[in-house]
Design a protein around this motif. Structure first.
Motif, PDB file in Angstrom:
ATOM      1  N   ILE A  76       9.242   3.788  -6.733  1.00 24.97           N
ATOM      2  CA  ILE A  76       7.796   3.558  -6.647  1.00 24.97           C
ATOM      3  C   ILE A  76       7.334   3.797  -5.212  1.00 24.97           C
ATOM      4  O   ILE A  76       7.806   3.145  -4.285  1.00 24.97           O
ATOM      5  CB  ILE A  76       7.439   2.126  -7.100  1.00 24.97           C
ATOM      6  N   ILE A  77       6.423   4.742  -5.045  1.00 24.16           N
ATOM      7  CA  ILE A  77       5.866   5.050  -3.727  1.00 24.16           C
ATOM      8  C   ILE A  77       4.593   4.227  -3.535  1.00 24.16           C
ATOM      9  O   ILE A  77       3.697   4.236  -4.380  1.00 24.16           O
ATOM     10  CB  ILE A  77       5.549   6.549  -3.592  1.00 24.16           C
ATOM     11  N   LEU A  78       4.537   3.500  -2.422  1.00 21.49           N
ATOM     12  CA  LEU A  78       3.388   2.644  -2.100  1.00 21.49           C
ATOM     13  C   LEU A  78       2.550   3.285  -1.003  1.00 21.49           C
ATOM     14  O   LEU A  78       3.053   3.629   0.066  1.00 21.49           O
ATOM     15  CB  LEU A  78       3.865   1.270  -1.618  1.00 21.49           C
ATOM     16  N   SER A  79       1.253   3.416  -1.276  1.00 21.23           N
ATOM     17  CA  SER A  79       0.351   3.974  -0.270  1.00 21.23           C
ATOM     18  C   SER A  79      -1.056   3.442  -0.511  1.00 21.23           C
ATOM     19  O   SER A  79      -1.327   2.765  -1.503  1.00 21.23           O
ATOM     20  CB  SER A  79       0.359   5.510  -0.338  1.00 21.23           C
ATOM     21  N   GLU A  80      -1.942   3.740   0.413  1.00 18.26           N
ATOM     22  CA  GLU A  80      -3.369   3.464   0.250  1.00 18.26           C
ATOM     23  C   GLU A  80      -4.099   4.789   0.129  1.00 18.26           C
ATOM     24  O   GLU A  80      -3.626   5.813   0.642  1.00 18.26           O
ATOM     25  CB  GLU A  80      -3.914   2.666   1.443  1.00 18.26           C
ATOM     26  N   ALA A  81      -5.240   4.798  -0.541  1.00 16.08           N
ATOM     27  CA  ALA A  81      -6.028   6.031  -0.641  1.00 16.08           C
ATOM     28  C   ALA A  81      -6.721   6.303   0.690  1.00 16.08           C
ATOM     29  O   ALA A  81      -6.660   7.407   1.230  1.00 16.08           O
ATOM     30  CB  ALA A  81      -7.041   5.917  -1.768  1.00 16.08           C
ATOM     31  N   LEU A  82      -7.373   5.272   1.223  1.00 13.94           N
ATOM     32  CA  LEU A  82      -7.983   5.317   2.549  1.00 13.94           C
ATOM     33  C   LEU A  82      -7.412   4.137   3.319  1.00 13.94           C
ATOM     34  O   LEU A  82      -7.645   2.985   2.949  1.00 13.94           O
ATOM     35  CB  LEU A  82      -9.512   5.211   2.449  1.00 13.94           C
ATOM     36  N   PHE A  83      -6.658   4.427   4.355  1.00 13.93           N
ATOM     37  CA  PHE A  83      -5.934   3.360   5.055  1.00 13.93           C
ATOM     38  C   PHE A  83      -6.911   2.476   5.839  1.00 13.93           C
ATOM     39  O   PHE A  83      -7.833   2.960   6.500  1.00 13.93           O
ATOM     40  CB  PHE A  83      -4.870   3.952   5.971  1.00 13.93           C
ATOM     41  N   SER A  84      -6.654   1.187   5.762  1.00 11.48           N
ATOM     42  CA  SER A  84      -7.625   0.199   6.223  1.00 11.48           C
ATOM     43  C   SER A  84      -7.794   0.136   7.732  1.00 11.48           C
ATOM     44  O   SER A  84      -8.858  -0.245   8.214  1.00 11.48           O
ATOM     45  CB  SER A  84      -7.236  -1.194   5.709  1.00 11.48           C
ATOM     46  N   MET A  85      -6.762   0.488   8.495  1.00 13.15           N
ATOM     47  CA  MET A  85      -6.875   0.377   9.945  1.00 13.15           C
ATOM     48  C   MET A  85      -7.076   1.723  10.635  1.00 13.15           C
ATOM     49  O   MET A  85      -7.968   1.882  11.433  1.00 13.15           O
ATOM     50  CB  MET A  85      -5.651  -0.342  10.521  1.00 13.15           C
ATOM     51  N   ASP A  86      -6.255   2.717  10.298  1.00 17.73           N
ATOM     52  CA  ASP A  86      -6.443   4.038  10.908  1.00 17.73           C
ATOM     53  C   ASP A  86      -7.580   4.809  10.249  1.00 17.73           C
ATOM     54  O   ASP A  86      -8.055   5.806  10.791  1.00 17.73           O
ATOM     55  CB  ASP A  86      -5.152   4.852  10.839  1.00 17.73           C
ATOM     56  N   GLY A  87      -7.993   4.359   9.073  1.00 17.68           N
ATOM     57  CA  GLY A  87      -9.139   4.976   8.415  1.00 17.68           C
ATOM     58  C   GLY A  87      -8.912   6.402   7.965  1.00 17.68           C
ATOM     59  O   GLY A  87      -9.861   7.162   7.779  1.00 17.68           O
TER      60      GLY A  87
END
Length: 379
Positions: free
Chosen positions: A170-181
């Motif tokens: 399972i690959i974990l990621s964000e669509a739009l990263f919360s800190m680097d944006g």
């Protein structure tokens, strides 16, 4: 014992305190001073839209006027509004099911911990995923490796090394990263899933839901990758201006989380009125097209102005960070902005990596062009 910890935090300019704030639309009052709020994730400026709130309350059905569910959904707290909401989103994601949680943190913590209990499951996590996802890995005592932020080659290398040892990756990621944006490389992640059949994708849309797609259904839907994502997380405390979260997944996993996600099983469910407001906002998302366009236009202008001054900035969209490195420097710039009427607190370790302290500007659709100009002139 705690004094030593506090002393170390203070010496590193990393001791946090809560600001006493009074809110007034897009402003906050701190110690009596009116400041334009640039720390909120209210990207569409819906939270203080009085007409919107009045419309919701005027049309609120009697059966939703409960300020407490008084129970978990597993017992008597499964009010019909939960299923109405889940059915509405289900219609937008054909072939998937939806499960509502109390918050994004509860969701990530308990769903990832539950998935970690599945035998022969490996997690591969982008280095910059949200703390709630990391905490889920730790709580579930998961087998996991972290790869350099958005480094697809490093990720594929990990896949190849461990592929034969596990049944699920399972690959974990964000669509739009919360800190680097910045945006995740969703196309590359989906391509990996096509090449390696054991892979499943878990994508958090906390900072992109509401702001992309005509129906506000996030970046994944906007780019047409929604059929490829196995676990898609929406949270509602940001652009949606409500509270709670949901996971969009296949039926077998919805059933699995109902039975194994401890934050779902053992938490009193959110009040029906909150879920009703979330559904109300989603049904009106088409009407916020102008707000979305204004948000993206403001972000483009903001980044363009920063580029002209040759500042080091991060951000592909409306989360824009001025990287300063040193904690004290970030605190000093935050104070300068505050003195000039802007609330943009310094972001420091451990929220961001050491020596990358910054001012993180969360832009929102309620800003004006002259607000952007004033910030740039101050800096």
């Amino acid at each position: 014992m705690l004094d030593d910890i506090f002393t170390t935090l203070k010496q590193n300019y990393n001791f946090r305190v809560l600001s006493h704030l009074k809110h007034d639309n897009c402003f906050v009052y701190k110690e009596g001073k009116k400041l334009l709020n640039l720390a909120s994730n209210d990207y569409l400026a819906l939270s203080y839209d009085k007409n919107l709130i009045e419309e919701f309350l005027d049309n609120l059905k009697e059966k939703y006027k409960y300020f407490s569910s008084s129970s978990s959904r597993s017992l008597s707290g499964n009010f019909e509004i939960y299923e109405e909401f889940e059915e509405y989103l289900k219609m937008q994601f054909q072939g998937f099911e939806v499960l509502h949680f109390n918050s994004g943190y509860h969701l990530n913590l308990s769903c990832i911990a539950a998935l970690a209990s599945v035998p022969k499951t490996l997690f591969l996590a982008d280095k910059f995923i949200h703390a709630s996802m990391v905490d889920g890995l730790l709580l579930g005592k998961a087998h996991f490796f972290r790869f350099k932020h958005k480094d697809i080659k490093a990720l594929e290398n990990l896949i190849q090394i461990h592929y034969d040892k596990y049944d699920n990756i399972i690959i974990l990621s964000e669509a739009l990263f919360s800190m680097d944006g910045d945006f995740s490389d969703l196309k590359a992640l989906c391509a990996l899933k096509q090449r390696y059949k054991k892979i499943k994708l878990y994508i958090d849309e906390a900072h992109s839901v509401g702001c992309f797609n005509d129906n506000g259904l996030g970046l994944v839907k906007h780019l047409g990758f929604d059929k490829e994502i196995d676990f898609l997380v929406f949270t509602f405390g940001k652009a949606v201006a409500s509270m709670g979260a949901c996971i969009i997944t296949h039926k077998e996993f919805k059933d699995f989380f109902i039975n194994k996600a401890r934050a779902f099983i053992y938490s009193t469910a959110l009040a029906p009125i909150n879920v009703a407001f979330t559904l109300f906002i989603f049904k009106k998302m088409k009407e916020f097209k102008e707000k979305r366009e204004n948000l993206h236009n403001l972000a483009f202008l903001f980044k363009e102005k920063f580029a002209q001054k040759k500042y080091e900035i991060l951000g592909d969209a409306y989360i824009i960070s001025l990287v300063l490195g040193d904690n004290l420097k970030a605190l000093n710039i935050a104070q300068i902005l505050e003195n000039q009427g802007f609330f943009a607190p310094a972001i420091k370790e451990p929220t961001v990596p050491k020596n990358t302290a910054r001012i993180r500007f969360s832009l929102h659709a309620g800003l004006r062009l002259d607000d952007i100009e004033r910030i740039i002139n101050i800096l």
